[in-house]
Design an enzyme around this catalytic site. Structure first.
Site, PDB file in Angstrom:
ATOM      1  N   GLU A 379     -33.987  12.939 -29.241  1.00  0.00           N
ATOM      2  CA  GLU A 379     -32.951  13.038 -30.273  1.00  0.00           C
ATOM      3  C   GLU A 379     -31.596  12.811 -29.626  1.00  0.00           C
ATOM      4  OE1 GLU A 379     -32.722  16.490 -32.857  1.00  0.00           O
ATOM      5  OE2 GLU A 379     -34.900  16.657 -32.901  1.00  0.00           O
TER       6      GLU A 379
HETATM    7  P1  P53 Z   1     -28.084  18.575 -38.108  1.00  0.00           P
HETATM    8  C1  P53 Z   1     -27.933  22.423 -32.883  1.00  0.00           C
HETATM    9  C2  P53 Z   1     -27.698  21.798 -31.669  1.00  0.00           C
HETATM   10  C3  P53 Z   1     -28.448  20.698 -31.323  1.00  0.00           C
HETATM   11  C4  P53 Z   1     -29.449  20.235 -32.173  1.00  0.00           C
HETATM   12  O1  P53 Z   1     -28.724  18.535 -36.643  1.00  0.00           O
HETATM   13  C5  P53 Z   1     -29.714  20.867 -33.364  1.00  0.00           C
HETATM   14  C6  P53 Z   1     -28.942  21.965 -33.728  1.00  0.00           C
HETATM   15  C7  P53 Z   1     -29.167  22.624 -35.015  1.00  0.00           C
HETATM   16  O2  P53 Z   1     -28.148  22.355 -35.935  1.00  0.00           O
HETATM   17  O3  P53 Z   1     -30.742  20.521 -34.206  1.00  0.00           O
HETATM   18  C8  P53 Z   1     -31.442  19.286 -34.081  1.00  0.00           C
HETATM   19  O4  P53 Z   1     -29.097  17.960 -39.010  1.00  0.00           O
HETATM   20  C9  P53 Z   1     -32.787  19.349 -34.817  1.00  0.00           C
HETATM   21  C10 P53 Z   1     -32.895  18.424 -35.997  1.00  0.00           C
HETATM   22  C11 P53 Z   1     -31.535  18.249 -36.618  1.00  0.00           C
HETATM   23  C12 P53 Z   1     -30.624  17.576 -35.608  1.00  0.00           C
HETATM   24  O5  P53 Z   1     -30.550  18.314 -34.405  1.00  0.00           O
HETATM   25  O6  P53 Z   1     -27.824  20.006 -38.362  1.00  0.00           O
HETATM   26  O7  P53 Z   1     -33.903  19.125 -33.966  1.00  0.00           O
HETATM   27  O8  P53 Z   1     -33.899  18.887 -36.879  1.00  0.00           O
HETATM   28  O9  P53 Z   1     -31.529  17.548 -37.835  1.00  0.00           O
HETATM   29  C13 P53 Z   1     -29.233  17.357 -36.123  1.00  0.00           C
HETATM   30  O10 P53 Z   1     -26.860  17.745 -38.011  1.00  0.00           O
END
Ligand code: P53
Length: 480
Positions: A379
């Site tokens: 990711e």
């Molecule tokens: P959203 C915090 C820090 C790093 C990754 O997040 C995180 C989070 C949680 O907010 O989550 C991951 O959609 C996670 C995904 C998520 C993505 O980052 O809040 O594995 O499910 O969608 C992005 O912007």
């Protein structure tokens, strides 16, 4: 010795998502309610609510999401056009075991992933699978209180064994628990819920409970690594961490120490996944605080025998800490007088995430040096508001973010010698934001016509980043 000047030939370029954030179809074909199905929409700066079951009149953005469940064939054509070699998604546990504690799986759920994986493979895209990406069956919270209960270990292993057997010839790369370290200090309601299906009663010690849940998950993960290798010795089974490097704000030695201690709290999880032992710093911490974490010697052996094959991780941002009295910030419990501070050397996204491409190279180095295992960036991406103009989305800001991160990733591989399996940017297609439940915090290279309130045609459109990423993949990362 061959000196590598480029990324390896077999580098896994791809894209990533999670079942609950895109599939929708939350109550069809025998699917049970998952912990994500009881989360309402929040907004930028407003938390999502976790309701007691599905409540009439509330809006739950994951129920329909982008309806990938019914549209995956069309979406896979976009992925193919972009040239993706791998597609990372999760299996929604509740399609396979609706309540989580059944002995027999739901055949319709298994069939869905058979069809999805076949369709991907037919288009030369390899699935990379997360077993648990915030999709724990809600019933496991209701009946057992979530992962603080050791019964969930068996339920998870049974689920994992079932899907690993079923898809043993279709999936090679697996990860157990998504961003298992998000819950780290136990203080964030959303994360203890999505990682472990835990809610707290007044007066309970959150930190101790989360350590117990974490240990239970780590045992479950280790058992799955062992069982998976028996099912297919070619399986590559990894963990999944959220790495947010924490820098000392100043060269004050106490700031260095504070940063190290804050990082330990995050590393705790991959230290056990990769080394199979509870680290000395954690044992001391538990003793000092008088926490009695249940971990039998048999379970300790399981941890040792089930270490992971690779480290999968997300990378979005970095953070900074200081102990310097004049600098104001939000208090941290990990080190005396430590507090979170803004890093003056980096910019932030509209959601306050500090953008730091060099932090990715730093992380790749630090983690590779720590574990000496192959890494996989599963990711990385830029959540932003997009504007539709003349049917087009000119998301140059997203391209800039990705470009800068890929450049640093290449340096880590080519200059520093880090062993890296691949790169799957997050939210390859617009999906429901995990943290805020918004649709309009967009990460996609493919735009989906839907707003924060659930309105829109769900039509897909290629963004500028789509064409850009296609070129990146075709040129094997040379043309950024
Ligand atoms: P959203 C915090 C820090 C790093 C990754 O997040 C995180 C989070 C949680 O907010 O989550 C991951 O959609 C996670 C995904 C998520 C993505 O980052 O809040 O594995 O499910 O969608 C992005 O912007």
């Amino acid at each position: 010795m061959k000196v590598m000047k480029q990324l390896p030939e077999d580098f896994l370029w791809g894209g990533a998502v999670a079942a609950h954030q895109l599939e929708g179809a939350w109550n069809v074909a025998g699917k049970g309610v998952s912990i994500a199905d009881v989360m309402t929409a929040g907004s930028n700066g407003v938390d999502r609510k976790i309701t007691d079951g599905v409540v009439e009149g509330e809006y739950y953005p994951n129920h329909e999401a982008i309806d990938f469940y019914h549209r995956y064939k069309e979406d896979i054509q976009y992925f193919k056009e972009m040239g993706l070699k791998v597609f990372r998604t999760s299996i929604n546990w509740t399609r396979i075991f609706p309540d989580g504690d059944e002995t027999e799986p739901n055949e319709e759920g298994l069939k869905f992933y058979d069809d999805l994986f076949d369709e991907l493979l037919k288009n030369d895209i390899e699935p990379v699978i997360t077993l648990c990406h915030f999709e724990i069956p809600y019933a496991l919270y209701k009946k057992y209180g979530g992962f603080k209960n050791k019964k969930l270990i068996d339920f998870f292993v049974h689920y994992a064994e079932t899907v690993m057997n079923r898809y043993k010839d279709k999936v090679k790369y697996w990860m157990t628990f998504n961003e298992i370290n998000n819950q780290a200090d136990g203080q964030h309601t959303l994360h203890t819920w999505t990682n472990s299906a835990i809610k707290f009663n007044k007066g309970e010690n959150k930190e101790a409970i989360v350590f117990q849940a974490a240990i239970n998950e780590l045992i479950a993960s280790a058992r799955v690594v062992k069982v998976g290798h028996k099912i297919n010795p070619d399986f590559q089974i990894g963990c999944m961490m959220a790495y947010v490097p924490i820098y000392p704000y100043s060269s004050n030695p106490a700031d260095q120490m504070a940063a190290l201690k804050v990082m330990e709290r995050r590393f705790f999880y991959s230290d056990i996944h990769a080394r199979g032992k509870v680290p000395a710093y954690a044992k001391k911490d538990w003793q000092r605080k008088n926490y009695h974490i249940e971990l039998s010697s048999k379970e300790e052996r399981i941890l040792e025998e089930g270490t992971v094959d690779f480290i999968g991780f997300s990378y979005y941002m970095s953070g900074a800490v200081t102990t310097v009295p004049e600098v104001k910030g939000q208090e941290i419990l990990d080190f005396p007088n430590a507090k979170w501070v803004e890093n003056p050397y980096v910019n932030s996204s509209d959601w306050g995430w500090q953008i730091d491409p060099i932090g990715l190279r730093y992380t790749l180095n630090a983690v590779y040096e720590r574990y000496n295992l192959p890494l996989f960036i599963v990711e990385n991406g830029f959540g932003a508001y997009d504007k539709l103009e003349d049917n087009k989305i000119h998301d140059q800001y997203r391209i800039e973010y990705l470009k800068a991160h890929i450049e640093q990733m290449k340096l880590a591989v080519v200059e520093d010698g880090v062993e890296l399996l691949g790169y799957t940017p997050w939210g390859i297609i617009d999906i429901v934001s995990f943290g805020s439940g918004e649709m309009e915090k967009r990460y996609g290279f493919i735009h989906v016509d839907k707003d924060n309130y659930g309105k829109g045609t769900l039509r897909r459109r290629r963004k500028d980043s789509f064409y850009w990423y296609k070129r990146v993949i075709t040129s094997k990362g040379q043309e950024l």
